[in-house]
Design a protein around this motif. Structure first.
Motif, mmCIF file in Angstrom:
data_model
loop_
_atom_site.group_PDB
_atom_site.id
_atom_site.type_symbol
_atom_site.label_atom_id
_atom_site.label_comp_id
_atom_site.label_asym_id
_atom_site.label_seq_id
_atom_site.Cartn_x
_atom_site.Cartn_y
_atom_site.Cartn_z
ATOM 1 N N ARG B 89 0.850 -1.198 0.000
ATOM 2 C CA ARG B 89 0.000 0.000 0.000
ATOM 3 C C ARG B 89 0.876 1.234 0.000
ATOM 4 O O ARG B 89 1.007 1.912 1.009
ATOM 5 C CB ARG B 89 -0.907 0.010 1.227
ATOM 6 N N LEU B 90 1.487 1.510 -1.131
ATOM 7 C CA LEU B 90 2.283 2.730 -1.262
ATOM 8 C C LEU B 90 1.391 3.866 -1.747
ATOM 9 O O LEU B 90 0.258 3.633 -2.162
ATOM 10 C CB LEU B 90 3.420 2.499 -2.252
ATOM 11 N N PHE B 91 1.925 5.080 -1.697
ATOM 12 C CA PHE B 91 1.228 6.207 -2.299
ATOM 13 C C PHE B 91 1.672 6.249 -3.753
ATOM 14 O O PHE B 91 2.706 6.825 -4.091
ATOM 15 C CB PHE B 91 1.563 7.497 -1.557
ATOM 16 N N ASN B 93 1.084 7.493 -6.766
ATOM 17 C CA ASN B 93 1.414 8.597 -7.672
ATOM 18 C C ASN B 93 2.426 9.567 -7.072
ATOM 19 O O ASN B 93 2.735 10.578 -7.680
ATOM 20 C CB ASN B 93 0.156 9.340 -8.099
ATOM 21 N N LEU B 94 2.929 9.253 -5.898
ATOM 22 C CA LEU B 94 3.996 10.080 -5.327
ATOM 23 C C LEU B 94 5.336 9.407 -5.620
ATOM 24 O O LEU B 94 5.409 8.208 -5.846
ATOM 25 C CB LEU B 94 3.805 10.236 -3.815
ATOM 26 N N GLY B 144 19.000 6.155 -6.464
ATOM 27 C CA GLY B 144 18.787 6.367 -7.896
ATOM 28 C C GLY B 144 17.323 6.326 -8.284
ATOM 29 O O GLY B 144 16.962 6.689 -9.392
ATOM 30 N N TYR B 145 16.472 5.862 -7.368
ATOM 31 C CA TYR B 145 15.036 5.810 -7.674
ATOM 32 C C TYR B 145 14.248 6.894 -6.955
ATOM 33 O O TYR B 145 13.027 6.864 -6.939
ATOM 34 C CB TYR B 145 14.461 4.440 -7.269
ATOM 35 N N HIS B 148 11.328 8.591 -8.771
ATOM 36 C CA HIS B 148 10.415 7.765 -9.554
ATOM 37 C C HIS B 148 9.088 7.590 -8.840
ATOM 38 O O HIS B 148 9.052 7.440 -7.617
ATOM 39 C CB HIS B 148 11.036 6.384 -9.794
ATOM 40 N N LYS B 151 4.506 3.732 -8.145
ATOM 41 C CA LYS B 151 3.850 2.679 -8.919
ATOM 42 C C LYS B 151 4.706 2.187 -10.079
ATOM 43 O O LYS B 151 4.440 1.124 -10.623
ATOM 44 C CB LYS B 151 2.496 3.176 -9.425
ATOM 45 N N SER B 152 5.719 2.976 -10.453
ATOM 46 C CA SER B 152 6.546 2.561 -11.583
ATOM 47 C C SER B 152 7.679 1.627 -11.152
ATOM 48 O O SER B 152 8.395 1.103 -11.984
ATOM 49 C CB SER B 152 7.128 3.793 -12.288
ATOM 50 N N HIS B 157 11.220 -3.792 -5.340
ATOM 51 C CA HIS B 157 11.588 -2.440 -4.917
ATOM 52 C C HIS B 157 10.462 -1.791 -4.136
ATOM 53 O O HIS B 157 10.691 -1.025 -3.205
ATOM 54 C CB HIS B 157 11.912 -1.582 -6.143
#
Lengths: 384, 261
Positions: B89-91, B93-94, B144-145, B148, B151-152, B157
């Motif tokens: 359950r990440l945010f 679009n952030l 390095g991420y 990003h 969701k990508s 990760h």
């Protein structure tokens, strides 16, 4: 073309961009005046109205676009701002407060109402919140209509009798206008030389400044501790709660700040018109603002700025003036083309939802779908 | 060793279904604890009670000598309990960095006017938070991420980003709900080492729900087995493995009888 649509800021860079924008903003009223003479269509007043709607839409964008709360009664806060200004400056009430003080009080009063409305309703999610805010949007104009003559009794004692607070459906007029007589005295000008009245060019600049205040606040908030918390709530309220974000407080802040933008815009709008009526704050206004936010791109501050100007000007100039002029002349002399206004917006919404659901100018981060597995991150966990 | 969390006779009922049944449970500071059990045994419900999502029907939960039953999740995050989720359950679009910054939300002080006018104190605070978020992403292997969208990111990760976000809250107790679900053996091995590292380097107490027995038996200081909301066995990994009640719960009575023959 798609790139320019997505990142309108990428057209120019650095300071040059700001200089060009400033020149454009200052010269726009001159150009518009010429156009008005040329075409006989009212332009500046419509652009003024459009910029008011942009300021309103920025507030709604905080609630809907950033915090993800569907508010269908947002025009209520617009009404509260305008009517607070009305009460503070309508001569009959004998307050006649200065414009420059009153507008801030209006913003504050609207924010307080945002909290009052939000506190019991923000525990609701999604559709339920939409319905409650819809009801609230209907209650405020009804209340304004009925506070023209009210009597308050408490345990048999009459506290207030036949008091005319809002002047009912006749509305409040005249209202206070900015008073620059102190400048007239300062520079030794004639009395009334800086009397602004309804001068559209003056109001253009007044509204540009109002919109800039709103825009500045929105941009700063978007990229701040509170703005991040709003977006976290929008993305996943439960997860945000587990990460230490208090959902109720955060949503209340969105309601209060969104309402304060609306209150400020409502006050300036009231002063510009010089007259306000309950009819100005109908349900359609909430829907129109929602259309601006959704078509422009939820959560995108620059998008709502540009989209709002385009959509509201399109509405006020093309749909309200140009189209009737073309059709009612010869083709459909009896038909009221204005009644097609919502058909246009309906079709626009459907087309956008199918082909570009994120809106015309979506915020940047939603666009990134790239996954470059470039870095040495693969061995990250065991190394560290 | 000191006890950091103690559940005393905790029950959670949904109508007539008792998901967690008078459970006593303690977590010692600086230890890795696993809860295992068949599906529907009440593991996640217990997690949700400890993290404040559910109020226990009876009993109480004590964290650092403080009764926390009935506190809201965000209040518990503030006093040092953090978690990850069974389904990520990440945010979405952030960005990765913004996800971690949300974890720091309760430690940052800026208010509405600070956010708008950005006095030097707020600028410093934000700069420091951004830097710290970068360090945390580096720590979990996501250097390095930073910019990003969550969701990508690839699945593995995303799991690490969830942990970075939880670490950003500066917890004393970290609850991980199936941290190796959907991972291949290599990734699982990495996660085992990483969880140990969290305990040792960050002085964390960790509570795991895990289905992968290899993981459970490798890293746990204590294993607890739940079945129908009740604790049926508890102890060190090798003790639990031999417990007849555990074998019965997982494989059924017939299997137990066959094993005995």
């Amino acid at each position: 073309m798609r790139d320019i649509l997505a990142h309108p800021r990428s057209m120019f860079s650095g300071q040059l961009r700001w200089v060009l924008i400033a020149i454009f903003v200052v010269l726009a009223p001159l150009a518009m005046k010429e156009l008005e003479l040329l075409t006989n269509f009212g332009l500046i007043t419509q652009v003024n109205r459009a910029l008011i709607f942009v300021a309103l839409a920025q507030g709604l964008n905080i609630v809907v676009g950033l915090a993800g709360l569907l508010d269908l009664g947002y025009a209520a806060f617009f009404a509260i701002g305008a009517y607070t200004f009305g009460l503070l400056t309508w001569p009959t009430h004998d307050i006649e407060m200065s414009f420059f003080l009153a507008i801030w009080i209006c913003a504050l009063v609207a924010a307080v109402f945002g909290i009052i409305i939000g506190a019991p309703t923000l525990r609701l999610r999604g559709d339920y919140l939409a319905i409650v805010t819809l009801a609230f949007g209907e209650i405020i104009p009804a209340l304004v209509r009925n506070l023209g003559d009210f009597t308050l009794t408490f345990r048999g004692r009459v506290l207030i009798e036949d008091y005319n607070l809002t002047n009912g459906s006749q509305g409040l007029t005249p209202l206070g206008r900015p008073d620059f007589s102190f400048l007239e005295n300062l520079f030794g000008l004639d009395e009334g030389a800086l009397n602004v009245g309804v001068n559209p060019t003056f109001w253009y600049f007044a509204i540009v400044i109002t919109s800039m205040i709103v825009l500045f606040s929105a941009i700063r908030l978007n990229n701040s501790r509170l703005g991040r918390a709003w977006k976290a709530i929008r993305e996943d309220e439960t997860a945000a709660d587990f990460m230490g974000v208090d959902p109720i407080r955060t949503k209340l802040a969105a309601f209060a700040i969104g309402a304060s933008f609306s209150g400020l815009a409502g006050a300036v709008y009231a002063s510009m018109l010089g007259a306000i009526f309950p009819e100005l704050f109908k349900f359609q206004v909430s829907i129109f603002l929602l259309i601006i936010v959704v078509l422009s791109g939820r959560g995108s501050i620059w998008g709502v700025l540009i989209g709002g100007i385009i959509i509201a000007t399109f509405d006020g100039v093309f749909l309200a003036q140009v189209l009737p002029d073309i059709f009612n002349g010869e083709v459909l002399p009896e038909y009221d083309v204005q009644s097609l206004r919502w058909v246009f917006f309906g079709i626009g919404l459907i087309v956008i939802m199918i082909f570009r659901p994120q809106g015309l100018f979506p915020p940047k981060s939603i666009e990134t779908k790239i996954v470059p597995p470039t870095v040495e991150s693969a061995e990250g966990v065991q190394n560290s | 060793m000191s006890i950091i969390l103690e559940a005393q006779g905790v029950s959670k009922a949904f109508g007539r279904l008792v998901a967690v049944d008078t459970l006593d449970y303690t977590i010692e500071a600086n230890s890795i604890n696993s809860i295992i059990g068949p599906n529907g045994a009440g593991k996640t419900t217990f997690f949700n009670v400890v993290t404040g999502y559910y109020k226990p029907t009876t009993g109480k939960v004590v964290f650092n000598q403080r009764n926390i039953s009935g506190s809201r999740p965000n209040q518990l995050t503030r006093i040092g309990i953090a978690r990850t989720f069974q389904t990520i359950r990440l945010f979405n679009n952030l960005t990765a960095r913004e996800n971690v910054l949300i974890g720091m939300h309760h430690r940052l002080k800026s208010g509405v006017f600070g956010d708008i006018f950005r006095p030097p104190a707020v600028r410093r605070e934000e700069a420091k938070a951004h830097e710290e978020a970068g360090q945390l992403l580096d720590y979990v292997g996501l250097k390095g991420y930073e910019e990003h969208a969550a969701k990508s990111l690839p699945y593995g990760h995303q799991r690490r980003l969830e942990i970075a976000r939880a670490l950003a809250t500066q917890p004393q107790l970290l609850l991980l709900d199936e941290p190796t679900a959907g991972m291949n053996p290599n990734e699982t091995q990495d996660m085992i080492l990483f969880i140990r590292k969290l305990r040792d380097e960050r002085n964390l107490s960790i509570l795991l729900i895990e289905h992968d027995m290899k993981v459970v038996m490798t890293i746990s200081d204590k294993v607890t087995v739940l079945d129908y909301g009740k604790k049926i066995s508890e102890g060190q990994p090798d003790e639990v493995q031999k417990d007849e009640r555990v074998i019965e719960a997982y494989l059924g009575r017939r299997a137990l009888e066959m094993l005995k023959k």
